[in-house]
Scaffold this active site. Structure first.
Site, PDB file in Angstrom:
ATOM      1  N   LYS A  33      -2.611  11.955  13.539  1.00  0.00           N
ATOM      2  CA  LYS A  33      -1.205  11.887  13.956  1.00  0.00           C
ATOM      3  C   LYS A  33      -1.024  12.781  15.174  1.00  0.00           C
ATOM      4  O   LYS A  33      -1.750  13.772  15.340  1.00  0.00           O
ATOM      5  CB  LYS A  33      -0.293  12.410  12.835  1.00  0.00           C
ATOM      6  N   GLU A  87      -2.923   7.794  16.586  1.00  0.00           N
ATOM      7  CA  GLU A  87      -1.470   7.577  16.630  1.00  0.00           C
ATOM      8  C   GLU A  87      -0.810   8.654  17.472  1.00  0.00           C
ATOM      9  O   GLU A  87      -1.195   9.822  17.423  1.00  0.00           O
ATOM     10  CB  GLU A  87      -0.895   7.629  15.220  1.00  0.00           C
ATOM     11  N   LYS A  99       0.847  -1.189   0.000  1.00  0.00           N
ATOM     12  CA  LYS A  99       0.000   0.000   0.000  1.00  0.00           C
ATOM     13  C   LYS A  99       0.883   1.239   0.000  1.00  0.00           C
ATOM     14  O   LYS A  99       2.023   1.113   0.429  1.00  0.00           O
ATOM     15  CB  LYS A  99      -0.977  -0.009   1.178  1.00  0.00           C
ATOM     16  N   ASP A 109      -4.085   7.961   3.709  1.00  0.00           N
ATOM     17  CA  ASP A 109      -3.040   7.141   4.330  1.00  0.00           C
ATOM     18  C   ASP A 109      -3.615   5.968   5.124  1.00  0.00           C
ATOM     19  O   ASP A 109      -3.111   4.853   5.030  1.00  0.00           O
ATOM     20  CB  ASP A 109      -2.176   8.026   5.247  1.00  0.00           C
ATOM     21  N   HIS A 127      -6.792   0.773   5.841  1.00  0.00           N
ATOM     22  CA  HIS A 127      -6.958   0.075   7.126  1.00  0.00           C
ATOM     23  C   HIS A 127      -8.363   0.229   7.731  1.00  0.00           C
ATOM     24  O   HIS A 127      -8.999  -0.745   8.124  1.00  0.00           O
ATOM     25  CB  HIS A 127      -5.953   0.593   8.161  1.00  0.00           C
ATOM     26  N   LYS A 179      -3.115  -8.315  11.187  1.00  0.00           N
ATOM     27  CA  LYS A 179      -3.074  -8.171  12.652  1.00  0.00           C
ATOM     28  C   LYS A 179      -4.007  -9.203  13.286  1.00  0.00           C
ATOM     29  O   LYS A 179      -5.115  -9.430  12.808  1.00  0.00           O
ATOM     30  CB  LYS A 179      -3.492  -6.749  13.062  1.00  0.00           C
ATOM     31  N   LYS A 238      -1.608   6.015  21.401  1.00  0.00           N
ATOM     32  CA  LYS A 238      -1.746   5.058  20.314  1.00  0.00           C
ATOM     33  C   LYS A 238      -2.913   4.149  20.669  1.00  0.00           C
ATOM     34  O   LYS A 238      -2.933   3.540  21.741  1.00  0.00           O
ATOM     35  CB  LYS A 238      -0.442   4.244  20.232  1.00  0.00           C
ATOM     36  N   HIS A 294      -1.619  -4.162   5.727  1.00  0.00           N
ATOM     37  CA  HIS A 294      -1.020  -4.916   6.839  1.00  0.00           C
ATOM     38  C   HIS A 294      -1.980  -5.064   8.026  1.00  0.00           C
ATOM     39  O   HIS A 294      -1.817  -5.950   8.850  1.00  0.00           O
ATOM     40  CB  HIS A 294       0.345  -4.337   7.256  1.00  0.00           C
TER      41      HIS A 294
HETATM   42  C1  BG6 Z   1       0.631   2.874   7.676  1.00  0.00           C
HETATM   43  C2  BG6 Z   1       0.571   4.366   7.515  1.00  0.00           C
HETATM   44  O1  BG6 Z   1      -0.061   2.229   6.654  1.00  0.00           O
HETATM   45  O2  BG6 Z   1       0.052   2.517   8.925  1.00  0.00           O
HETATM   46  C3  BG6 Z   1       1.290   5.059   8.660  1.00  0.00           C
HETATM   47  O3  BG6 Z   1       1.188   4.742   6.286  1.00  0.00           O
HETATM   48  C4  BG6 Z   1       0.725   4.590   9.993  1.00  0.00           C
HETATM   49  O4  BG6 Z   1       1.180   6.474   8.567  1.00  0.00           O
HETATM   50  C5  BG6 Z   1       0.716   3.061  10.054  1.00  0.00           C
HETATM   51  O5  BG6 Z   1       1.562   5.106  11.022  1.00  0.00           O
HETATM   52  C6  BG6 Z   1      -0.014   2.578  11.283  1.00  0.00           C
HETATM   53  O6  BG6 Z   1       0.182   1.186  11.388  1.00  0.00           O
HETATM   54  P1  BG6 Z   1       0.364   0.481  12.801  1.00  0.00           P
HETATM   55  O7  BG6 Z   1       0.497  -0.965  12.486  1.00  0.00           O
HETATM   56  O8  BG6 Z   1       1.600   1.084  13.416  1.00  0.00           O
HETATM   57  O9  BG6 Z   1      -0.858   0.827  13.577  1.00  0.00           O
END
Ligand code: BG6
Length: 469
Positions: free
Chosen positions: A329, A222, A154, A241, A246, A188, A334, A184
């Protein structure tokens, strides 16, 4: 016997260093690879040793014997992705490595590059017969014929049109069941549990509709910022993003109808149907105060680093149920989680009615697990109701070391299992949702770092929202 050659295009990039080499190492450690080789490919002048060394600090505990095994089977090949002639030499390298390591020709091509290069690399791999279009046998690690599978990282495009163009190009070169579009989050542990929890437990499905559910919140907060990716983020922003991929993937797993079977084809049919019916209602967008001073960011940038959305799904099951999404962000913590709010029951008590309804909360990141909030009697006070949590903590039960998403996903590619990968129609529907949002031209509210975002996000579509995180 699992045997495969990993060919990573974009091997000097962050993804290969932070995620892919560590995932391959973990596959070796967990005895998931019997025979393998790794070939890093990129335009840069570097060597195998440097590529592996850069990755070492992203692996928690290294066993020297296993690391040597990886070193002995690793190679670097320099290639300008736009030089058609160069692909013949790449093909020769792959064949030589496979001969040397007695590999049967099973190949995973991983495009860990920016999407701008996807079409050119795809065409060249195909025209040089490095991968041919074939209907690979699905769900098999021990197919009779060697297979070639191609993974696209991605972001898959930057808008609907570019995603469609990439899809059209790769469809000409490969069969859909050779194509693995990565998100990704689908690797998870708790995300891959959503459909299993929903459809292997009798108690959820009868309640999973607008008669019983009042609203759904999907949150991806985040604490970190741009991590050196100012240039990229300035162009993409929060919606492209993480929402396009996601968060909409999570939404589709939460909202999909029961698939005929929990298999790739049916799960992806069900998810695509949801995404096609998502309607955008309202948004509040934000930008943290120092964003325009970041390296790579346009000083006049109007890119959002925060978004709160109200979406609706136009079907019988979900009509009238708001789906609220929030991400940003530099927020206070988190937290990736999903909160299903059930409707209030009728109060049968003369005093001390429950103050809140039931919630099912799925914790995805960094904590993993889920809990159900119920109302019970306060043991100290007759007629007083108090909320309690029935809690399932994943690491308490299974230990802290669940496989990382990329390890999971690479293993799925080896096994030919596409259930955790995104199909072309899902990607295109998601980009269509982004188009709906982008038409809105929303005002951008500034927010402080380490806050929970702009306070305007506590109201969407004229309704106050109590965010659960
Ligand atoms: C990525 C984004 O796909 O996912 C990032 O490009 C983001 O900006 C990240 O920080 C978050 O993934 P995770 O697994 O850290 O929650």
């Amino acid at each position: 016997m699992n045997q495969v050659t990993f060919i990573v295009l974009g091997a000097t990039g962050d993804l290969c260093k932070r995620k892919l080499i560590p995932a391959i190492y973990k596959l070796i450690e967990n005895k998931k690879l019997d025979l393998f080789a790794f070939i890093g490919v990129s335009f840069d002048q570097t060597n195998t040793e440097e590529i592996l060394q850069n990755s070492k600090k992203f692996i928690s505990k290294i066993d020297n014997k296993l690391w040597n095994k990886l070193e002995k089977a690793s190679y670097y090949h320099q290639l300008d992705f736009y030089n058609k002639q160069g692909y013949k030499a790449l093909h020769d390298s792959i064949v030589n490595v496979e001969k040397k390591h007695n590999l049967n020709g099973n190949r995973i091509f991983y495009l860990a590059t920016i999407p701008k290069h996807f079409k050119e690399i795809t065409k060249n791999l195909n025209e040089n017969k490095i991968i041919s279009k074939h209907q690979s046998e699905s769900n098999c690690s021990m197919c009779k014929h060697p297979w070639a599978r191609i993974v696209y990282e991605k972001p898959f495009g930057s808008d609907f049109t570019s995603a469609k163009q990439i899809n059209n190009c790769i469809k000409k070169s490969f069969h859909e069941n050779q194509i693995y579009r990565i998100d990704h989050y689908l690797g998870k542990e708790l995300v891959s549990n959503i459909s299993l929890v929903r459809f292997t437990n009798r108690i959820f499905e009868p309640l999973w509709n607008n008669k019983n559910i009042e609203s759904v919140q999907i949150i991806l907060k985040e604490k970190i910022g741009l991590e050196g990716r100012g240039n990229f983020y300035n162009k993409y922003g929060a919606i492209k993003d993480v929402i396009q991929n996601h968060m909409l993937q999570i939404l589709s797993l939460i909202a999909m109808e029961q698939p005929k079977k929990l298999e790739a084809k049916y799960i992806r049919n069900a998810k695509a149907k949801v995404l096609k019916n998502v309607k955008f209602k309202d948004a509040v967008l934000g930008q943290y105060k120092e964003f325009t001073k970041e390296k790579g960011v346009d000083p006049k940038s109007n890119t959002e680093t925060f978004a709160a959305l109200n979406l609706e799904i136009k079907n019988k099951r979900w009509a009238g149920v708001p789906f609220y999404l929030k991400t940003g962000k530099y927020l206070d913590k988190k937290d990736t989680s999903v909160h299903i709010k059930f409707k209030m029951v009728k109060c049968l008590l003369t005093k001390g009615c429950p103050t809140d309804s039931n919630y099912l909360t799925l914790k995805i990141n960094p904590d993993q697990g889920f809990f159900l909030e119920l109302n019970i009697k306060d043991p100290e006070n007759i007629n007083t109701i108090m909320p309690i949590q029935m809690n399932f903590c994943h690491s308490c039960l299974f230990g802290p070391n669940t496989p990382e998403a990329y390890e999971h996903l690479l293993l799925n590619v080896i096994n030919g299992d596409q259930s955790a990968f995104v199909r072309s129609d899902e990607i295109e529907h998601s980009w269509k949702i982004v188009e709906q949002i982008k038409k809105g031209k929303f005002k951008l509210f500034k927010y402080e770092k380490n806050s929970s975002g702009p306070e305007q996000a506590n109201k969407l579509n004229g309704k106050g929202i109590r965010w659960r995180s």
